[in-house]
Design a protein around this motif. Structure first.
Motif, mmCIF file in Angstrom:
data_model
loop_
_atom_site.group_PDB
_atom_site.id
_atom_site.type_symbol
_atom_site.label_atom_id
_atom_site.label_comp_id
_atom_site.label_asym_id
_atom_site.label_seq_id
_atom_site.Cartn_x
_atom_site.Cartn_y
_atom_site.Cartn_z
ATOM 1 N N VAL A 36 -8.660 -33.392 15.781
ATOM 2 C CA VAL A 36 -8.890 -34.172 16.443
ATOM 3 C C VAL A 36 -7.609 -35.001 16.117
ATOM 4 C CG1 VAL A 36 -10.328 -36.328 15.344
ATOM 5 C CG2 VAL A 36 -11.250 -34.007 15.269
ATOM 6 N N ARG A 37 -6.986 -34.637 15.439
ATOM 7 C CA ARG A 37 -5.945 -35.832 15.058
ATOM 8 C C ARG A 37 -4.782 -35.903 17.239
ATOM 9 N NH1 ARG A 37 -4.456 -35.245 9.326
ATOM 10 N NH2 ARG A 37 -6.064 -36.335 8.052
ATOM 11 N N ALA A 38 -4.965 -34.356 17.197
ATOM 12 C CA ALA A 38 -3.750 -34.499 18.455
ATOM 13 C C ALA A 38 -4.376 -35.172 19.586
ATOM 14 C CB ALA A 38 -3.286 -33.078 18.762
ATOM 15 N N GLY A 39 -5.726 -35.857 19.350
ATOM 16 C CA GLY A 39 -6.507 -35.759 20.749
ATOM 17 C C GLY A 39 -7.183 -35.211 21.050
ATOM 18 N N THR A 40 -7.018 -34.132 21.386
ATOM 19 C CA THR A 40 -7.743 -32.986 21.895
ATOM 20 C C THR A 40 -9.291 -33.073 22.179
ATOM 21 O OG1 THR A 40 -5.974 -31.400 21.157
ATOM 22 C CG2 THR A 40 -7.362 -29.947 22.697
ATOM 23 N N VAL A 41 -9.025 -33.788 21.326
ATOM 24 C CA VAL A 41 -10.868 -33.818 21.343
ATOM 25 C C VAL A 41 -10.640 -35.177 20.542
ATOM 26 C CG1 VAL A 41 -13.501 -33.523 19.663
ATOM 27 C CG2 VAL A 41 -11.595 -31.177 19.968
ATOM 28 N N PRO A 42 -11.415 -35.888 21.267
ATOM 29 C CA PRO A 42 -12.071 -37.513 21.303
ATOM 30 C C PRO A 42 -12.672 -37.676 20.788
ATOM 31 C CG PRO A 42 -11.408 -36.824 23.730
ATOM 32 C CD PRO A 42 -11.816 -35.692 23.231
ATOM 33 N N LEU A 43 -12.484 -39.010 20.403
ATOM 34 C CA LEU A 43 -13.994 -39.327 19.359
ATOM 35 C C LEU A 43 -14.420 -40.525 19.622
ATOM 36 C CD1 LEU A 43 -11.578 -39.713 16.191
ATOM 37 C CD2 LEU A 43 -13.839 -37.860 16.150
ATOM 38 N N PRO A 44 -15.584 -40.182 19.892
ATOM 39 C CA PRO A 44 -16.647 -39.747 18.442
ATOM 40 C C PRO A 44 -17.155 -38.158 19.163
ATOM 41 C CG PRO A 44 -18.361 -41.093 19.794
ATOM 42 C CD PRO A 44 -16.497 -41.590 20.235
ATOM 43 N N CYS A 45 -17.081 -37.671 18.527
ATOM 44 C CA CYS A 45 -17.560 -36.203 18.936
ATOM 45 C C CYS A 45 -18.553 -34.820 18.634
ATOM 46 C CB CYS A 45 -16.322 -35.187 18.945
ATOM 47 S SG CYS A 45 -15.834 -34.921 16.744
ATOM 48 N N VAL A 46 -18.977 -34.275 19.339
ATOM 49 C CA VAL A 46 -20.246 -33.385 18.379
ATOM 50 C C VAL A 46 -19.821 -31.904 18.278
ATOM 51 C CG1 VAL A 46 -20.310 -33.154 20.883
ATOM 52 C CG2 VAL A 46 -22.052 -32.754 19.247
ATOM 53 N N VAL A 47 -19.780 -31.202 17.235
ATOM 54 C CA VAL A 47 -19.261 -30.129 16.675
ATOM 55 C C VAL A 47 -20.516 -29.243 16.883
ATOM 56 C CG1 VAL A 47 -18.536 -29.247 14.989
ATOM 57 C CG2 VAL A 47 -18.318 -31.435 15.074
ATOM 58 N N LYS A 48 -20.929 -28.183 18.028
ATOM 59 C CA LYS A 48 -21.634 -27.569 17.673
ATOM 60 C C LYS A 48 -21.671 -25.490 16.937
ATOM 61 C CE LYS A 48 -21.874 -28.796 22.346
ATOM 62 N NZ LYS A 48 -22.205 -28.956 23.995
ATOM 63 N N ALA A 49 -21.994 -24.943 16.732
ATOM 64 C CA ALA A 49 -22.011 -23.582 16.215
ATOM 65 C C ALA A 49 -21.908 -23.062 17.715
ATOM 66 C CB ALA A 49 -23.205 -23.736 15.279
ATOM 67 N N GLN A 50 -21.325 -22.151 17.074
ATOM 68 C CA GLN A 50 -20.705 -21.105 18.493
ATOM 69 C C GLN A 50 -21.733 -19.472 17.911
ATOM 70 O OE1 GLN A 50 -19.551 -21.994 21.880
ATOM 71 N NE2 GLN A 50 -19.790 -23.859 20.445
ATOM 72 N N VAL A 51 -23.173 -19.523 18.908
ATOM 73 C CA VAL A 51 -23.989 -19.202 18.499
ATOM 74 C C VAL A 51 -24.537 -18.600 19.964
ATOM 75 C CG1 VAL A 51 -24.342 -18.584 16.178
ATOM 76 C CG2 VAL A 51 -25.744 -19.989 17.286
ATOM 77 N N LEU A 52 -25.521 -17.634 20.088
ATOM 78 C CA LEU A 52 -25.934 -17.011 21.110
ATOM 79 C C LEU A 52 -27.863 -18.171 21.152
ATOM 80 C CD1 LEU A 52 -25.337 -13.517 21.745
ATOM 81 C CD2 LEU A 52 -24.134 -15.207 23.036
ATOM 82 N N ALA A 53 -28.340 -17.848 19.964
ATOM 83 C CA ALA A 53 -29.615 -18.281 19.950
ATOM 84 C C ALA A 53 -29.761 -19.855 20.613
ATOM 85 C CB ALA A 53 -30.434 -18.501 18.621
ATOM 86 N N GLY A 54 -30.795 -20.374 20.884
ATOM 87 C CA GLY A 54 -30.957 -22.019 21.125
ATOM 88 C C GLY A 54 -31.544 -22.065 20.380
ATOM 89 N N GLY A 55 -32.108 -23.902 20.140
ATOM 90 C CA GLY A 55 -33.034 -24.599 18.740
ATOM 91 C C GLY A 55 -31.455 -24.960 17.802
ATOM 92 N N ARG A 56 -29.945 -25.492 18.878
ATOM 93 C CA ARG A 56 -29.493 -25.190 17.924
ATOM 94 C C ARG A 56 -29.930 -26.132 17.179
ATOM 95 N NH1 ARG A 56 -23.899 -24.367 20.982
ATOM 96 N NH2 ARG A 56 -24.842 -25.134 22.249
ATOM 97 N N GLY A 57 -29.897 -27.935 18.206
ATOM 98 C CA GLY A 57 -29.731 -29.165 17.353
ATOM 99 C C GLY A 57 -31.133 -29.987 16.455
ATOM 100 N N LYS A 58 -32.113 -28.591 16.381
ATOM 101 C CA LYS A 58 -33.049 -29.100 15.095
ATOM 102 C C LYS A 58 -32.667 -28.031 14.307
ATOM 103 C CE LYS A 58 -36.085 -28.102 18.695
ATOM 104 N NZ LYS A 58 -37.871 -27.600 19.595
ATOM 105 N N GLY A 59 -32.066 -26.996 14.364
ATOM 106 C CA GLY A 59 -31.542 -25.829 13.388
ATOM 107 C C GLY A 59 -29.995 -26.592 12.570
ATOM 108 N N GLY A 60 -30.182 -27.286 13.175
ATOM 109 C CA GLY A 60 -29.150 -28.106 11.698
ATOM 110 C C GLY A 60 -27.739 -27.707 12.067
ATOM 111 N N ALA A 61 -27.434 -26.693 13.471
ATOM 112 C CA ALA A 61 -26.433 -26.402 13.781
ATOM 113 C C ALA A 61 -25.301 -27.336 15.168
ATOM 114 C CB ALA A 61 -26.368 -25.327 14.733
ATOM 115 N N VAL A 62 -25.711 -28.206 15.040
ATOM 116 C CA VAL A 62 -25.210 -29.366 15.590
ATOM 117 C C VAL A 62 -24.979 -30.865 14.860
ATOM 118 C CG1 VAL A 62 -24.967 -30.709 17.809
ATOM 119 C CG2 VAL A 62 -25.753 -28.465 18.350
#
Lengths: 377, 294
Positions: A36-62
């Protein structure tokens, strides 16, 4: 099948020129902060778990972050989570875009039509299983002409796109089609495909590469599905081995016979849990290895149900007798055999000499296995 | 008349110098198949099991007038082997090879079709008509000439069932193992009309598996076009649900593809449904006995 995590799927998308949000992968909160500091990821940003299962948004993984310290907190919260049985080891941080529409796009195989199918829906951003049939459009795509102009125009119409986003869709579809063919994908899915300003951006990426085409894709050789340790050993030895709950082990040859054996055991109240498909082999060594692998799963009883074709009955019997010699007495289990087909007589004779009787009837042998698994009455 | 193979079938074995190619060339000949040649690029001029080997399908055809091919070529090269056979004018290719990528098979299937050629397989046991010819790997011992047709998606389970038919004193007209891959050259619906028109077949046994919707499509065909009695079995009724093709696959087969939907469709089409493989021979025998009293 080789399922790619979102970030790896997006690497493939990038290779084909599919527009993506700016972002990067982090494996620690510190790494997230520096991205984030280097600007590689601009703000605001989303942080997402890298798992194969779906439904991440509802499961607190985003989660979302508007500052470097929030990005650190979000990454900290997600890393180490256990999401639907999968431990989170990586997060993907991406700029949060302002979008006006969420759409669905995928390419997969329609087995009945024996053609690839392009699936589109204007109801993106939710699990496609929950979308009503009338809101989903399917178009078969012939591999010879490939994806045509009229098919792309219909997709744009279904998705309600005109102007800039429609032009962008044309390029995205062309890229997805090339990816589907050249990467030997059995599924490419973009959900959601977002309308951002005058163009489109793929917010998620799901790519599954076909197992049988793995020999053409050494770049994905490090990806492993969620197999048990024994399943992993079996894979290395090229033995089809599946471990589920249940206490009866089944060794058969061929998927159809394995499934039929399972049906019969269940019918008689058995609880089959470990399946080993010898496939076609005439190597006794491989049979021995398969059998030792089965022993390590500690079944209550084992049912050997073989119909000899390419796999000859005497080969199986030899391999089996050798394996029984190697299993320590304390770990032995009741074995019920049923071997038929090529070299049946020789096979039965070898087993008899080792004290194993082959029961010719499937019904009776299955009943014997179920009784053996229950133990002495 | 039989289905797919006949007395004039002259078989070429592509990949004849490999272990499987050699073993099954011998067994096909023992069955009575006229195996006229083999193809392995670079090994032309040699012989295997007394059969001449050629460098190309074209060369083999001009020397032997072969009109069918049995392909054992390893998966990475199977597409090329099939395309070569089709371009040389072979009308029927049985592909035994397993693990062919479905993207290859899509090209193979649609190309063969455009040229009027038929594929059986891949990953299949092949076609056999006892007393006539066999192309593939089904063990010879399970057969006996008769009037029961068999179409199956399975391999060894097919042998088991064909053998069961023999053990109740009946025999088979033709047995086709379609193969269980995602894309097959010949499906149930492609094979059913052949048995409908075959004067040698009185009863048909259909062996399916869970997954896909081929059995539902077969049921639809049986209901509207197939007039002979059918006995059906679906393997995997109690198998745990697996989502092989992920989300999009579930969308394609919405509400279809389970053992229940397949069995219900086949029952509604008038087929007799066996719950276990060992029930099939008795159901067939009962039908044969009933038909004899008509």
């Amino acid at each position: 099948m080789v399922k790619l995590a979102e970030w790896r799927g997006k690497d493939v998308f990038r290779k084909y020129g599919i527009p993506l949000p700016k972002g990067a992968v982090a494996r620690s909160p510190e790494e997230a902060v520096s991205l984030v500091r280097a600007g590689t990821v601009p703000l605001p940003c989303v942080v997402k778990a890298q798992v194969l299962a779906g439904g991440r948004g509802k499961g607190g993984a985003v989660r979302f972050a508007t500052s470097a310290s929030e990005a650190r907190a979000a990454t900290e919260a997600i890393l180490g989570l256990e999401f639907k049985g999968e431990r989170v080891k990586e997060v993907l941080l991406e700029e949060k875009l302002v979008l006006s529409k969420e759409l669905y796009l995928s390419l997969t195989l329609d087995r009945s039509a024996r053609l690839p199918v392009l699936i589109t829906s204007a109801k993106g951003g939710v699990e496609i299983e929950s979308v009503d049939d009338t809101e989903i459009d399917r178009q078969s795509v012939d591999p010879f002409p490939g994806l045509t102009g009229y098919e792309k125009r219909r997709a744009a119409q279904v998705l309600g796109l005109t102007g800039g986003p429609a032009k962008s869709l044309d390029r995205v579809l062309e890229a997805l089609w090339r990816l589907f063919l050249l990467e030997d994908a059995e599924l490419v899915e973009v959900n959601p495909l977002a309308v951002v300003g005058d163009g489109l951006v793929a917010l998620d990426a799901k790519v599954i590469i076909e197992d049988d085409a793995a020999f053409r894709h050494p770049e994905f050789a490090d990806i492993r599905d969620d197999r048990t340790p024994l399943e992993e050993i079996a894979r290395e030895k090229d033995i089809a081995f599946v471990q589920l709950d249940g206490n009866i082990g089944v060794i058969a040859n061929g998927a159809g016979l394995t499934m039929a054996t399972l049906d019969v055991l269940k019918e008689f109240g058995g609880d089959p849990g470990v399946f080993l498909d010898l496939g076609g082999t005439d190597d006794p060594q491989k049979v021995t290895e398969a059998f030792l692998l089965m022993a390590r799963a500690r079944p209550k009883a084992v049912f050997l149900n073989i119909f000899g074709g390419v796999t000859r009955c005497d080969t199986v019997a030899k391999g089996l007798v050798e394996a029984m010699r190697q299993v320590p007495a304390a770990e032995r289990f009741p074995l019920i055999a049923r071997i038929r087909g090529n070299n049946e007589k020789e096979g039965i004779e070898i087993l008899r000499a080792a004290g194993v009787t082959s029961i010719p009837s499937l019904k009776e042998s299955a009943q014997a296995v179920v009784a053996a698994a229950r133990g002495p009455a | 008349m039989t289905v797919l193979v006949h007395r004039e079938t002259r078989v070429l074995v592509q990949g004849i110098t490999g272990h499987q190619g050699t073993v099954h060339t011998r067994q096909m000949r023992e069955f009575g198949t006229n195996v006229v040649g083999g193809v392995t690029p670079g090994k032309g001029g040699s012989t295997v099991e007394g059969v001449p080997v050629f460098d190309s399908v074209r060369a083999a055809i001009s020397a032997t007038r072969a009109n069918a091919s049995c392909i054992f070529v390893p998966a990475p090269f199977a597409k090329d082997a099939l395309l070569e056979a089709v371009d040389a004018g072979i009308p029927l290719s049985v592909i035994v090879t397993e693990h062919i990528p479905f993207h290859d098979m899509l090209v193979m299937y649609h190309y063969a079709r455009s040229q009027g050629a038929r594929i059986v397989g891949p990953n299949c046991p092949g076609v056999a008509s006892p007393g006539v010819a066999k192309i593939g790997i089904i063990p010879n011992v399970v057969f006996r000439p008769g009037r029961v047709g068999v179409i199956s998606r399975s391999g060894t389970l097919t042998y088991e069932i064909v053998n069961g038919i023999k053990e109740v004193g009946l025999g088979q007209s033709t047995c086709i193992g379609l193969g269980g891959d995602p894309v097959v050259g010949t499906s149930f619906v492609d094979a059913l009309p052949l048995f409908q028109e075959d004067p040698e077949t009185d009863v048909l046994v259909l062996v399916g598996e869970i997954g896909g919707t081929a059995e539902e499509e077969a049921a639809d065909y049986i209901q509207h076009h197939f007039t002979k009695p059918v006995v059906a079995y679906i393997a995997g009724r109690s198998a745990p649900p697996g989502k092989r093709m992920g989300h999009a696959g579930a969308i394609i087969s919405r509400g279809r593809g389970t053992a229940e939907t397949k069995l219900a469709a086949l029952k509604a089409a008038g087929a007799q449904v066996a719950r276990f493989p060992y029930e099939i021979p008795d159901l067939v025998a009962a039908i044969v006995a009933r038909e004899a009293h008509r």
